[in-house]
Design an enzyme around this catalytic site. Structure first.
Site, PDB file in Angstrom:
ATOM      1  N   GLY A 722     -49.748  85.516  55.543  1.00 13.70           N
ATOM      2  CA  GLY A 722     -48.611  86.415  55.435  1.00 13.70           C
ATOM      3  C   GLY A 722     -49.002  87.868  55.641  1.00 13.70           C
ATOM      4  O   GLY A 722     -50.156  88.251  55.443  1.00 13.70           O
ATOM      5  N   GLY A 724     -47.438  91.977  54.920  1.00  9.30           N
ATOM      6  CA  GLY A 724     -46.451  92.770  54.217  1.00  9.30           C
ATOM      7  C   GLY A 724     -46.544  94.220  54.631  1.00  9.30           C
ATOM      8  O   GLY A 724     -47.294  94.585  55.549  1.00  9.30           O
ATOM      9  N   GLY A 727     -50.238  95.426  53.651  1.00 10.22           N
ATOM     10  CA  GLY A 727     -51.451  94.680  53.941  1.00 10.22           C
ATOM     11  C   GLY A 727     -51.160  93.252  54.336  1.00 10.22           C
ATOM     12  O   GLY A 727     -50.032  92.885  54.678  1.00 10.22           O
ATOM     13  N   VAL A 729     -52.215  88.872  53.617  1.00 11.67           N
ATOM     14  CA  VAL A 729     -52.620  87.894  52.616  1.00 11.67           C
ATOM     15  C   VAL A 729     -53.340  86.750  53.324  1.00 11.67           C
ATOM     16  O   VAL A 729     -52.851  86.220  54.326  1.00 11.67           O
ATOM     17  CB  VAL A 729     -51.411  87.348  51.832  1.00 11.67           C
ATOM     18  CG1 VAL A 729     -51.868  86.360  50.761  1.00 11.67           C
ATOM     19  CG2 VAL A 729     -50.636  88.501  51.186  1.00 11.67           C
ATOM     20  N   LYS A 744     -54.978  89.226  48.791  1.00 10.60           N
ATOM     21  CA  LYS A 744     -54.122  90.259  49.387  1.00 10.60           C
ATOM     22  C   LYS A 744     -54.980  91.485  49.673  1.00 10.60           C
ATOM     23  O   LYS A 744     -55.461  92.158  48.765  1.00 10.60           O
ATOM     24  CB  LYS A 744     -52.980  90.612  48.441  1.00 10.60           C
ATOM     25  CG  LYS A 744     -52.016  91.656  49.010  1.00 10.60           C
ATOM     26  CD  LYS A 744     -50.838  91.879  48.086  1.00 10.60           C
ATOM     27  CE  LYS A 744     -49.849  92.878  48.675  1.00 10.60           C
ATOM     28  NZ  LYS A 744     -48.678  93.094  47.785  1.00 10.60           N
ATOM     29  N   ASP A 850     -38.302  95.113  44.393  1.00 13.98           N
ATOM     30  CA  ASP A 850     -38.342  94.517  45.733  1.00 13.98           C
ATOM     31  C   ASP A 850     -38.125  93.010  45.658  1.00 13.98           C
ATOM     32  O   ASP A 850     -38.868  92.246  46.279  1.00 13.98           O
ATOM     33  CB  ASP A 850     -39.668  94.837  46.408  1.00 13.98           C
ATOM     34  CG  ASP A 850     -39.599  94.643  47.925  1.00 13.98           C
ATOM     35  OD1 ASP A 850     -40.670  94.510  48.543  1.00 13.98           O
ATOM     36  OD2 ASP A 850     -38.486  94.620  48.487  1.00 13.98           O
TER      37      ASP A 850
END
Length: 1011
Positions: A722, A724, A727, A729, A744, A850
């Protein structure tokens, strides 16, 4: 006739010998000249040396003509076949280079050990020439390519270790010809394909290790032919299927490990009968379910049981107490239960296991009273962890009987009563975790006897009274957390004098009074200090500037007065400074501009005055809060402060300025420059020790950048799960237990990434809930290039995000799994409970800021875990939940579509903003449509879309991928209720939204009615 012939032959031989002697080097070289016939070995070794490009330990320093090659370091020659090389052992020398093909010319070689070096390129095919080779170890290098097939020509091979490289391809089928092979280790590579069935022909094999690869398929039945096998480990692959039934009949099996795979199903009920000689059983991190078979106790030789990270349920069988040699039991992270005395009978039975050293039962659903028999467990017991369960009652007073205990973990339970005084008898204890319980009373003075203690966690209890000065005896204590209790009195100077505190020191949210002791300057190795939310008074001591390694300093919500001490300028690495809600006076020190690492500065609600600086951290208004200081002026325009009045200069002041002030200033500047030069020289001296890492758990102490590189295979794109805003993951395999984790990694080039890192650290360190993603540790240091590196390590949540399930990618047949209505209800309840916990059960309250489907992760049981706290904020307890947190800024927080309307209008962060996000998330789960879907334009929004259809047309807007098979009226009522909650939570007016506690209660009721 024969005598002259013999004499002539002798003369010829003498001539040849003398010629070779005369042609040989003089002196020592002449004495050690290479005899005829051994040039091949000599030249082969020189060719080996020529391929080495880096030799940091000078291991090959002796490889020259000053001594015979049989005396070179790492070289051994045969006695039977004089001066022929039979062994080359240069392990752990740091050698870098390629392995020369000439190694294949050492035809008498029996043993080749080059492990733990930096060899690169491919393994040369010429190794196949070494017919006499018995032991080959090339592990933990950087060899690439495939496993050479012609290694199978080494018919005498007994051990083969190629682990810890970057080998690819499949396991050669021809490996089966190595019938004398006793040990085969191909672990920690990138091998693919199946385990070849022909491996069952390795009739002498005792050890087979294939873990940490990409092997798939099932374990072949043919492995059961390996009657001499003692150790089998195939952990961390992509293997599927069940464990072959015939494998259980291997009478010589000593260690059986299938940890970290995707194996499913139940354990065979007769496992103990079919494995009578089993000594070590490792089944960690799979998907086994059902009860632990009681017949396991029939494996009378069993000493090591590791079943963590599965879905085992039911009671722990009391029959385990029959295993007299049992030393290790790890059953953590399962669904094991204990509701009453019967459920705890296994503890009574384990009293008979006199050799027991490790008992790990944390992260289950053990409830009821902790039996008093726990104090009668083995005197050899070193680790007892039962955290994150539902255990109630008191800690038995006889706990001091466990004299050899190193770690005691009982955190996150429902334990009550006082902490027993006898706990001070555990003189070998290094870690004590009693946090998040309901303990009352005072900390026993006797805890000062635990002089080996490194970690003490007692946060979130109801402890009271003074903090005992005896804790100052804990000279090895590196992390201390007593926050969120009811401690009173002063801070003992004995504790703040502990130079060993090097991880974090947290006394926040108590009722401590008095001044901050001057001895605080002794904490020279501490990166995180939090003594906020107390009633401390007096001046901030200047000795605080001696804590030069501080990164996070929280002194807010106290009664400190006076000026901000100039000594704070010495804390060059300070990243977060919060002095808000005190009685500080004077100007804002200009030196704060020069703290280059400072990313979050909160000076609000004091009595500061004068001009606000405009450089450094002050350039970005989102990183600074100065509200509530009525005497401040200037600063950057975004702070909205009044301009400072201009200062008038009088001409008569100039003579004085020229005659007195300027000479004094020049002299002071010279002295300052000299002092600065001296200080800089001192600071440029290298400091000993490794970078301080702000750990958040003890499972992986001081995790390094190197460990994370290895865990993620160099942050490989194949492990990327993933991305974001701050950064990426990665999936990784970390630690000696080969635990699957999510790493992460923050992109520190992105503005706000460091602040996001600190925010997540702060929130997840103080927040613990089954529906929050669990943080395991963190890493804050520099990488191989010398640049800053920050990462968080979380538990790995295997089923990905809710986003992936709500909006799946269809396969080539247009099929895709989707969430059922019940699953969506369960997830909605889980998320509601998590946000309710953050808002109403954390001190202080936490606003996520969030909340969206991509930040909700689903585990194997489809239980939801809220993640990503990079934008989270703590709420001031001095303000109601509907108002802003003191450190919040007016910039928009969150993701488009889920942001509360008041944020877009410049409103402040509040818990009602999370409620709005939850409402949108619930409507998205109901309809399967994102709030930013292309269909929502010209005033139409997701909320409006549902509102128009509510209630009569609700069935028309339900997610078409949601399978609906139950009674229609039952479904209809449930959907109407869900839509009603979603609409209520997403109301545009914050005051009309429900609080999260009521939302969670209502969601529970909706699910119960549906069931």
């Amino acid at each position: 006739m024969e005598l002259p012939l013999i004499l002539n032959m002798g003369l010829i031989f003498f001539f040849l010998w003398s010629s070779s002697y005369l042609l040989a080097p003089s002196g020592v070289d002449a004495m050690r000249a290479i005899p005829f016939g051994n040039e091949t070995d000599y030249l082969s070794l020189l060719a080996f040396k020529d391929q080495i490009i880096h030799d940091p330990s000078k291991a090959l320093g002796s490889w020259n003509n000053s001594i015979h090659f049989c005396d070179w370091e790492g070289v051994a020659c045969s006695r039977k076949h004089q001066q022929r090389v039979i062994a080359l052992d240069l392990s752990s020398c740091g050698l870098v280079g390629s392995l020369s093909p000439s190694i294949g010319n050492l035809t008498f070689l029996h043993r080749l050990h080059l492990e733990n070096n930096g060899f690169i390129s491919e393994i040369p095919l010429e190794l196949g020439r070494l017919r006499r080779l018995k032991h080959l170890n090339l592990s933990f290098n950087s060899f690439q390519g495939v496993i050479p097939v012609n290694l199978t020509y080494c018919l005498e091979l007994l051990t083969l270790d190629l682990s810890g490289n970057q080998l690819k391809g499949k396991i050669p089928v021809d490996v089966a010809s190595l019938t004398k092979l006793g040990e085969l280790n191909l672990a920690n590579n990138s091998l693919t394909g199946f385990i070849p069935p022909s491996i069952g022909n390795l009739s002498s094999l005792e050890t087979l290790q294939l873990y940490v690869n990409h092997l798939h398929g099932s374990i072949p039945e043919e492995i059961s032919q390996l009657t001499n096998l003692q150790y089998l480990r195939v952990s961390v692959n992509d293997l599927t299927g069940t464990i072959p039934g015939r494998l259980y009949n291997m009478s010589s099996l000593i260690r059986f490990s299938v940890a970290s795979n995707d194996l499913q199903g139940r354990l065979p009920p007769d496992i103990g009968i079919t494995l009578p000689n089993l000594q070590r059983l490792l089944l960690d991190l799979n998907q086994f379910y059902g009860p632990i078979p009681a017949t396991l106790a029939n494996a009378s030789e069993l000493s090591f049981i590791a079943m963590s990270g599965n879905n085992f349920s039911g009671r722990v069988p009391s029959e385990l107490g029959r295993l007299a040699g049992l030393r290790y039991i790890n059953l953590q992270d399962n669904q094991l239960e204990a509701k009453n005395a019967r459920g705890w009978e296994f503890i009574d039975s384990l009293v008979n296991c006199s050799q027991l050293e490790i008992l790990a039962l944390d992260q289950n659903i053990l409830g009821g009273m902790l039996p008093s028999s726990v104090v009668n467990l083995s005197s050899h017991l070193q680790v007892l962890v039962m955290g994150n369960n539902q255990i109630s009652g008191r800690i038995p007073h006889g706990i001091g009987n466990l004299a050899n205990l190193n770690a005691l973990g009982l955190g996150e339970n429902h334990l009550t009563g006082t902490i027993p005084e006898s706990m001070g008898m555990l003189s070998r204890l290094e870690m004590l975790a009693l946090h998040m319980n309901r303990f009352t009373g005072q900390i026993p003075f006797s805890l000062g006897n635990l002089t080996l203690l490194t970690g003490l966690f007692m946060y979130q209890n109801y402890l009271q009274g003074p903090i005992p000065p005896s804790l100052g005896n804990l000279q090895h204590l590196s992390h201390l957390d007593l926050s969120n209790n009811h401690f009173s009195g002063t801070i003992p100077k004995e504790i703040v004098s502990l130079p060993s505190l090097s991880i974090f020191f947290d006394l926040s949210s108590n009722s401590l009074v008095g001044s901050l002791p001057r001895e605080i300057g002794s904490l020279k190795n501490l990166p995180i200090l939090n003594i906020s939310r107390n009633m401390l008074s007096g001046n901030i001591p200047s000795t605080l500037g001696d804590c030069e390694i501080l990164e996070v300093l929280h002194l807010h919500n106290n009664l400190f007065q006076g000026i901000i001490p100039q000594s704070v300028r010495n804390i060059k690495g300070l990243q977060e400074l919060d002095l808000s809600h005190n009685n500080l006076t004077g100007p804002i020190p200009v030196f704060l501009e020069d703290l280059n690492q400072l990313e979050n500065l909160n000076l609000s609600f004091n009595h500061l005055e004068g001009e606000v600086p405009v450089k450094g951290v002050f350039k970005n208004a989102t990183q600074v809060s100065v509200e509530g200081n009525n005497g401040l002026c200037g600063g950057v325009p975004e702070l909205h402060l009044p301009p400072c009045r201009g200062r008038s200069s009088k001409k008569r002041q100039w003579p004085l300025l020229l005659k007195i002030v300027i000479p004094v200033a020049v002299a002071a500047s010279c002295v300052s420059l000299l002092l600065s030069f001296f200080i800089l020289r001192q600071k440029r001296k290298p400091k000993n020790g490794t970078p301080i890492v702000p750990l958040l758990e003890d499972q992986f102490p001081r995790v390094s950048y190197t460990e994370l590189v290895r865990a993620t295979e160099g942050f490989s794109s194949t492990n990327l799960i993933g991305r974001g805003g701050y950064g990426s993951v990665y999936k990784g395999i970390l630690g000696p237990q080969q635990t699957t984790v999510a790493v992460k990694v923050f992109n520190l080039q992105c503005r706000g990434a460091s602040k996001s890192f600190l925010a997540e650290c702060e929130v997840l360190r103080s927040a613990r809930h089954r529906n929050l993603v669990k943080i395991m540790t963190s890493c804050s240091m520099v990488d191989y290039r010398g640049t800053d590196f920050k990462a968080l390590v979380f538990e790995f949540i295997p089923n990905g995000s809710l986003e992936k399930w709500l909006h799946p990618v269809l396969d080539e047949h247009h099929h895709s799994e989707s969430l059922s209505l019940l699953q969506r209800l369960n997830i909605a309840v889980d998320v509601a409970e998590a946000i309710d916990y953050l808002h109403n059960n954390c001190q202080p309250s936490i606003v996520h800021c969030d909340l969206k489907p991509s930040n909700v992760l689903l585990d194997n049981e489809m239980v939801a875990h809220v993640a990503d706290f990079g934008l989270a904020r703590f709420m001031s307890k001095a303000t109601p939940s509907s108002l802003t947190d003191k450190s919040s800024s007016i910039r928009i927080r969150g993701s488009l579509g889920y942001i509360a309307p008041e944020y877009g209008a410049g409103g402040r962060v509040s818990t009602s903003g999370d409620v709005y996000s939850y409402g949108i998330l619930l409507l998205e789960m109901l309809t399967g449509k994102k709030p930013v879907d292309d269909m929502f334009e010209d005033g139409l929004s997701l909320r409006k879309f549902v509102e128009i259809a509510f209630p009569d047309g609700i069935m028309a807007i339900v997610d078409p991928l949601m399978p609906l098979a139950e009674e229609e009226s039952k479904i209809y009522e449930c959907l109407i209720s869900m839509a009603s909650i979603g609409l209520s939570c997403s109301n545009e007016l914050a005051r009309k939204r429900s609080n999260m506690s009521d939302v969670a209660t209502t969601m529970h009721a909706i699910r119960d009615a549906y069931l």
